[in-house]
Design an enzyme around this catalytic site. Structure first.
Site, PDB file in Angstrom:
ATOM      1  N   SER A  38       0.825  -1.211   0.000  1.00  0.00           N
ATOM      2  CA  SER A  38       0.000   0.000   0.000  1.00  0.00           C
ATOM      3  C   SER A  38       0.858   1.258   0.000  1.00  0.00           C
ATOM      4  O   SER A  38       1.997   1.262   0.479  1.00  0.00           O
ATOM      5  CB  SER A  38      -0.924   0.007   1.219  1.00  0.00           C
ATOM      6  OG  SER A  38      -1.787  -1.097   1.187  1.00  0.00           O
TER       7      SER A  38
HETATM    8  N1  SAH Z   1      -0.883  -4.879   4.139  1.00  0.00           N
HETATM    9  C1  SAH Z   1      -0.190  -4.828   2.880  1.00  0.00           C
HETATM   10  C2  SAH Z   1      -1.122  -4.662   1.727  1.00  0.00           C
HETATM   11  C3  SAH Z   1      -1.265  -5.934   1.004  1.00  0.00           C
HETATM   12  S1  SAH Z   1      -2.371  -5.879  -0.364  1.00  0.00           S
HETATM   13  C4  SAH Z   1       0.886  -3.752   2.938  1.00  0.00           C
HETATM   14  O1  SAH Z   1       1.516  -3.629   3.950  1.00  0.00           O
HETATM   15  O2  SAH Z   1       1.152  -3.071   1.966  1.00  0.00           O
HETATM   16  C5  SAH Z   1      -3.769  -6.723   0.314  1.00  0.00           C
HETATM   17  C6  SAH Z   1      -3.565  -8.158   0.645  1.00  0.00           C
HETATM   18  O3  SAH Z   1      -4.836  -8.658   1.093  1.00  0.00           O
HETATM   19  C7  SAH Z   1      -3.166  -9.056  -0.510  1.00  0.00           C
HETATM   20  O4  SAH Z   1      -1.949  -9.675  -0.212  1.00  0.00           O
HETATM   21  C8  SAH Z   1      -4.304 -10.070  -0.605  1.00  0.00           C
HETATM   22  O5  SAH Z   1      -3.888 -11.369  -0.947  1.00  0.00           O
HETATM   23  C9  SAH Z   1      -4.860 -10.023   0.810  1.00  0.00           C
HETATM   24  N2  SAH Z   1      -6.232 -10.534   0.965  1.00  0.00           N
HETATM   25  C10 SAH Z   1      -7.311 -10.360   0.172  1.00  0.00           C
HETATM   26  N3  SAH Z   1      -8.372 -11.022   0.671  1.00  0.00           N
HETATM   27  C11 SAH Z   1      -7.950 -11.615   1.844  1.00  0.00           C
HETATM   28  C12 SAH Z   1      -8.558 -12.452   2.801  1.00  0.00           C
HETATM   29  N4  SAH Z   1      -9.854 -12.841   2.721  1.00  0.00           N
HETATM   30  N5  SAH Z   1      -7.818 -12.871   3.843  1.00  0.00           N
HETATM   31  C13 SAH Z   1      -6.515 -12.533   3.966  1.00  0.00           C
HETATM   32  N6  SAH Z   1      -5.863 -11.759   3.083  1.00  0.00           N
HETATM   33  C14 SAH Z   1      -6.575 -11.307   2.024  1.00  0.00           C
END
Ligand code: SAH
Length: 289
Positions: free
Chosen positions: A135
């Site tokens: 993000s």
């Molecule tokens: N927190 C991260 C952002 C990751 S992007 C950062 O520090 O930048 C969002 C993430 O959410 C992705 O890796 C995706 O696989 C995950 N995601 C989507 N649906 C999810 C679910 N039901 N349970 C766990 N993770 C999920």
């Protein structure tokens, strides 16, 4: 309590650590722009580029005094770019000192692939593989600030839950703001990547779980804060039920058009919701892969 759950969560010792001010432009964390961000080596009017980074392996804390001179100067340059990133986030309206300090502490470049190091501290989301993104720094700070809002000055958040570990960056930032952090990821290789990225930081209060975050972690609930890093059409009921009374859940909601929502549990069966600002996240999906 931690020791009472044999198969959850993965201790990081084993992986060895308000509403935006009116008038400020609404920033977007767009997964769609991540590829473009990655392709462009210039951030336009964005922050200074990170220097040729310190080697990936040594962690921020560990490198400190024992590193050779060249490595120390790389580290100092990286810290300067990170301070510039935090100053920009503050100008964008984030004022919670704990959040800003945490952002200044966590080396974001350790969470992205070396080819993108030069963009580690620009205000953009970047690809992390598997069609997912790290993000944008502003939105990470904004969500944590919104979750931490209306607490007495100096009070530390207790137990918080993040849905969507991705590469582990936001989880690391959270670990400097809350006493205990739990983070769930549904894509196994990303869960493994986060473990690898976080190991050198030795954050003993951070636990990672591979699973479907839409189910939350009922065995650890209630949480003093919950953050979703992926957008659903609505917030899963299970997560609302796992929020402590008085605590905030912050989540992007929507499909093409998304807004950041802050939901506060006000009673056993009562929640209130505020819409904060426009955003763009990857989708929240059920199940694991
Ligand atoms: N927190 C991260 C952002 C990751 S992007 C950062 O520090 O930048 C969002 C993430 O959410 C992705 O890796 C995706 O696989 C995950 N995601 C989507 N649906 C999810 C679910 N039901 N349970 C766990 N993770 C999920």
């Amino acid at each position: 309590m931690k020791d009472a759950r044999p198969n959850f969560p993965l201790p990081l010792s084993s992986v060895t650590s308000g509403v935006r001010k009116p008038g400020t432009p609404a920033p977007f964390a767009t997964p769609q722009t991540a590829t473009r961000n990655a392709a462009s080596s210039h951030g336009g009017a964005r922050a200074p580029q990170a220097p040729a980074p310190a080697p990936r392996a040594p962690g921020y804390v560990q490198v400190a005094n024992s590193a050779p001179a060249a490595q120390r100067s790389d580290l100092a340059a990286t810290e300067a770019v990170r301070r510039a990133m935090v100053a920009r986030v503050a100008r964008q309206g984030v004022s919670d000192p704990k959040v800003l300090m945490a952002m200044e502490t966590v080396p974001r470049h350790l969470f992205i692939e070396p080819a993108l190091y030069g963009q580690a501290y620009v205000d953009a989301s970047l690809p992390i593989g598997h069609n997912q993104t790290i993000s944008q720094p502003y939105i990470v700070a904004r969500m944590i600030e919104a979750m931490n809002a209306s607490r007495p000055a100096g009070a530390t958040l207790g137990k918080v839950l993040e849905i969507g570990t991705g590469c582990g960056y936001q989880a690391a930032v959270l670990s400097f703001v809350a006493k205990d952090v739990y983070s769930i990821e549904r894509i196994k290789p990303l869960h493994e990547l986060a473990k690898t990225n976080l190991r050198p930081l030795r954050l003993s209060n951070l636990r990672l779980q591979y699973g479907d975050g839409m189910l939350g972690l009922p065995q650890v609930a209630p949480f003093d804060g919950i953050i979703l890093a992926a957008a659903g059409l609505e917030v899963p009921r299970a997560l609302l039920e796992q929020l402590a009374i008085g605590a905030h859940l912050v989540a992007p909601v929507g499909a093409q058009v998304q807004h950041l929502h802050r939901i506060t549990r006000t009673g056993k069966s009562e929640w209130t919701s505020e819409t904060l600002e426009a955003c763009h996240f990857v989708p929240l999906r059920p199940g694991t892969i």
